[in-house]
Enzyme design. Structure first.
Site, PDB file in Angstrom:
ATOM      1  N   HIS A  26      70.149  99.910  54.704  1.00 44.12           N
ATOM      2  CA  HIS A  26      70.717  99.258  53.520  1.00 44.12           C
ATOM      3  C   HIS A  26      70.195  99.927  52.256  1.00 44.12           C
ATOM      4  O   HIS A  26      68.994  99.931  52.001  1.00 44.12           O
ATOM      5  CB  HIS A  26      70.351  97.764  53.493  1.00 44.12           C
ATOM      6  CG  HIS A  26      71.169  96.929  54.435  1.00 44.12           C
ATOM      7  ND1 HIS A  26      71.203  95.547  54.375  1.00 44.12           N
ATOM      8  CD2 HIS A  26      71.977  97.268  55.469  1.00 44.12           C
ATOM      9  CE1 HIS A  26      71.992  95.076  55.320  1.00 44.12           C
ATOM     10  NE2 HIS A  26      72.484  96.101  55.993  1.00 44.12           N
TER      11      HIS A  26
ATOM     12  N   TYR B 174      70.313  87.200  48.451  1.00 44.29           N
ATOM     13  CA  TYR B 174      69.309  86.188  48.113  1.00 44.29           C
ATOM     14  C   TYR B 174      69.946  85.309  47.041  1.00 44.29           C
ATOM     15  O   TYR B 174      70.217  85.793  45.944  1.00 44.29           O
ATOM     16  CB  TYR B 174      68.045  86.838  47.572  1.00 44.29           C
ATOM     17  CG  TYR B 174      67.224  87.603  48.579  1.00 44.29           C
ATOM     18  CD1 TYR B 174      67.525  88.923  48.889  1.00 44.29           C
ATOM     19  CD2 TYR B 174      66.149  87.003  49.221  1.00 44.29           C
ATOM     20  CE1 TYR B 174      66.765  89.635  49.815  1.00 44.29           C
ATOM     21  CE2 TYR B 174      65.388  87.700  50.147  1.00 44.29           C
ATOM     22  CZ  TYR B 174      65.705  89.008  50.443  1.00 44.29           C
ATOM     23  OH  TYR B 174      64.957  89.702  51.365  1.00 44.29           O
TER      24      TYR B 174
ATOM     25  N   PRO C  75      58.402  84.383  53.195  1.00 46.11           N
ATOM     26  CA  PRO C  75      59.355  85.388  53.707  1.00 46.11           C
ATOM     27  C   PRO C  75      60.342  85.921  52.667  1.00 46.11           C
ATOM     28  O   PRO C  75      61.087  86.840  52.956  1.00 46.11           O
ATOM     29  CB  PRO C  75      60.096  84.602  54.797  1.00 46.11           C
ATOM     30  CG  PRO C  75      59.961  83.168  54.404  1.00 46.11           C
ATOM     31  CD  PRO C  75      58.623  83.061  53.745  1.00 46.11           C
TER      32      PRO C  75
ATOM     33  N   LYS D 277      58.104  90.808  53.441  1.00 45.57           N
ATOM     34  CA  LYS D 277      56.928  91.687  53.458  1.00 45.57           C
ATOM     35  C   LYS D 277      55.987  91.460  54.636  1.00 45.57           C
ATOM     36  O   LYS D 277      55.063  92.261  54.842  1.00 45.57           O
ATOM     37  CB  LYS D 277      56.140  91.538  52.149  1.00 45.57           C
ATOM     38  CG  LYS D 277      56.899  91.998  50.926  1.00 45.57           C
ATOM     39  CD  LYS D 277      57.245  93.468  51.007  1.00 45.57           C
ATOM     40  CE  LYS D 277      58.055  93.937  49.833  1.00 45.57           C
ATOM     41  NZ  LYS D 277      58.842  95.154  50.163  1.00 45.57           N
TER      42      LYS D 277
ATOM     43  N   TYR E 240      60.881  96.235  46.623  1.00 39.07           N
ATOM     44  CA  TYR E 240      61.632  95.775  47.798  1.00 39.07           C
ATOM     45  C   TYR E 240      61.652  96.848  48.895  1.00 39.07           C
ATOM     46  O   TYR E 240      61.452  96.548  50.062  1.00 39.07           O
ATOM     47  CB  TYR E 240      63.057  95.381  47.414  1.00 39.07           C
ATOM     48  CG  TYR E 240      63.756  94.568  48.494  1.00 39.07           C
ATOM     49  CD1 TYR E 240      64.640  95.169  49.380  1.00 39.07           C
ATOM     50  CD2 TYR E 240      63.511  93.215  48.648  1.00 39.07           C
ATOM     51  CE1 TYR E 240      65.262  94.454  50.376  1.00 39.07           C
ATOM     52  CE2 TYR E 240      64.117  92.471  49.653  1.00 39.07           C
ATOM     53  CZ  TYR E 240      64.995  93.104  50.522  1.00 39.07           C
ATOM     54  OH  TYR E 240      65.600  92.369  51.535  1.00 39.07           O
TER      55      TYR E 240
HETATM   56  C1  PHB Z   1      65.642  87.868  58.114  1.00 38.69           C
HETATM   57  O1  PHB Z   1      66.576  88.650  58.376  1.00 38.69           O
HETATM   58  O2  PHB Z   1      65.226  87.043  58.934  1.00 38.69           O
HETATM   59  C2  PHB Z   1      65.009  87.943  56.753  1.00 38.69           C
HETATM   60  C3  PHB Z   1      65.428  88.916  55.879  1.00 38.69           C
HETATM   61  C4  PHB Z   1      64.868  88.983  54.603  1.00 38.69           C
HETATM   62  C5  PHB Z   1      63.893  88.098  54.246  1.00 38.69           C
HETATM   63  C6  PHB Z   1      63.457  87.140  55.136  1.00 38.69           C
HETATM   64  C7  PHB Z   1      64.024  87.059  56.405  1.00 38.69           C
HETATM   65  O3  PHB Z   1      63.363  88.160  53.012  1.00 38.69           O
END
Ligand code: PHB
Ligand code: APR
Length: 405
Positions: free
Chosen positions: A87, A216, A308, A312, A400
């Site tokens: 990505h 997000y 989460p 990280k 990121y």
């Molecule tokens: C996930 O795909 O489970 C996931 C992805 C990004 C995050 C947290 C969890 O920030």
């Protein structure tokens, strides 16, 4: 050391001695074991659970560039490179406004790889098996001894028999609830913690993801995340109260709530279906300092936890293992202990930056019960600044995709 079908060694095959004893067979422990073995450093992994249990854990799945490079270096990159999703961007939405962060464009081509932690763990197991790695599963009562001496050891029970393994170093890769951090005298450790007043309710479903890249989403109703494991398997999360129960959430209720947390045009494209996993995760920021006590070195969740939101957790475990493996390999290959001496400071320097980024993302994108109107305006202003400043977007992107090691 060939193990039985469940991957465990019989009690009578337990080695009396190794160079590095690794407590915990999660991603941190297995990756360290693989890197050390490839460099000729003997090691044994002690894991409390069965192999099947370790492999059944559903965890996150966004790998920083540095983690991808380290997995390739460890010889476990082939399946990731075949099946992982690269990505070059990520989306942040704030109410109905959508902002794409051009990760690759803002970082000179760096990106993230979407590839589940469960897959990473499976690849590491396959590589350990291929090299004949020693992993003892279902060990109990692990206790660490003489950590401040030149010859520490661990005792444990396996198959009802008490065992002892002598070693030069112990790597504590046994997660937040493990024995390693608890083996350090309290007055030698400084703990930092922030517990957030909400959790994440997450589901896994075999439906096509709503977007090619992660979203997000921040909404009055709270935070939501649209992620995926593959072009046909999606992972979604919504913010929920800490005392919420997954059982209170039918799939229909989840999909309805998720749609209500997303910009209308995204919600309109949502493909729903039966969930194959549903769970709630609390959000916490935690750091233990230092990450070393004598001959014991902590790595991964044993030393730090991030919410989460910044993806990280696994990536910090990987950077710890990068620094620790370098130190241990230099010790055995050249008798040079400089990197080991510097391990805790180097690892913590990167840990605190990732803690900051994860805290910032959590603080900016979730709704806090007591934030009040000023707090809400601050979140709005954070998004407005990000949306209107290429410099702010570059800072976001650099964090990121992962800060350099
Ligand atoms: C996930 O795909 O489970 C996931 C992805 C990004 C995050 C947290 C969890 O920030
Ligand atoms: N003895 C032996 N093994 C233990 C003990 C113990 N006393 N306590 C815990 N373990 C094992 C656990 O069963 C687990 O398999 O240690 C392992 C720790 O693995 P993780 O919790 O996955 O931690 P880590 O390897 O540091 O990986 C960090 O995992 O939780 C995610 O978000 C986190 O992505 C991050 C990653």
């Amino acid at each position: 050391m060939i193990a039985d079908p469940s991957g465990s060694l019989a009690a009578d095959a337990v080695p009396a001695r190794t160079q590095v004893l690794i407590i915990g067979g999660g991603p941190a422990g297995l990756l360290l074991s693989q890197l050390l073995h490839r460099a000729g450093v003997d090691n044994v992994v002690l894991e409390r659970r069965s192999r099947a249990y370790v492999l059944s854990r559903i965890r996150a799945g966004v790998l920083e560039q540095g983690t991808v490079d380290l997995l390739r270096q460890a010889g476990v990159g082939a399946r990731m490179d075949r099946k992982g999703l690269l990505h070059g961007g990520v989306e942040i939405s704030f109410r109905e406004r959508r902002l794409r962060i051009d990760l690759a464009g803002l970082t000179g081509g760096r990106s993230v790889m979407v590839y589940g932690q469960t897959e990473v763990t499976a690849d590491l197991y396959a590589a350990r098996d291929a090299m004949g790695g020693t992993i003892l599963h279902e060990v109990e009562d692990v206790a660490l001894h003489d950590l401040e001496s030149a010859s520490p050891f661990a005792t444990f029970t396996l198959g009802g028999e008490t065992q002892r393994i002598n070693c030069d170093f112990i790597a504590g890769c046994d997660g937040f609830h493990g024995v390693s951090r608890r083996s350090i005298p309290e007055d030698r450790l400084k703990l930092f913690e922030l517990v957030y007043p909400f959790g994440w309710l997450g589901i896994l479903a075999d439906v096509p993801p709503v977007s090619d890249e992660l979203i997000y989403a921040s909404h009055e109703k709270g935070f939501a995340l649209c992620s995926m494991r593959s072009p046909t398997r999606s992972r979604y999360y919504i913010q929920c109260p800490l005392d919420e129960e997954p059982g209170n959430w039918s799939d229909d209720r989840f999909w309805e709530a998720l749609a209500a947390h997303l910009p209308a045009d995204v919600a309109a494209r949502l493909v729903t279906g039966p969930s194959i996993e549903k769970s709630i995760a609390p959000l916490r920021s935690f750091v233990a300092e230092p990450m070393r006590h004598g001959r014991l070195f902590l790595a991964g969740d044993a030393a730090h936890i991030v919410p989460p939101t910044g993806a990280k957790g696994l990536n910090l475990a990987a950077s710890d293992v990068h620094y620790l493996s370098q130190g241990l390999i230099a010790h055995y290959a050249a008798g040079d202990d400089l990197a080991l001496e510097r391990y805790s400071d180097r690892a913590l320097a990167r840990v605190w930056k990732a803690e900051r980024f994860s805290w910032w993302m959590t603080s900016t994108l979730h709704s806090f019960p007591d934030a009040g109107e000023f707090g809400a305006r601050m979140q709005q202003a954070e998004f407005d600044y990000l949306a209107t400043s290429r410099t702010a977007q570059a800072a976001f992107a650099e964090n990121y995709v992962g800060l350099p090691y």
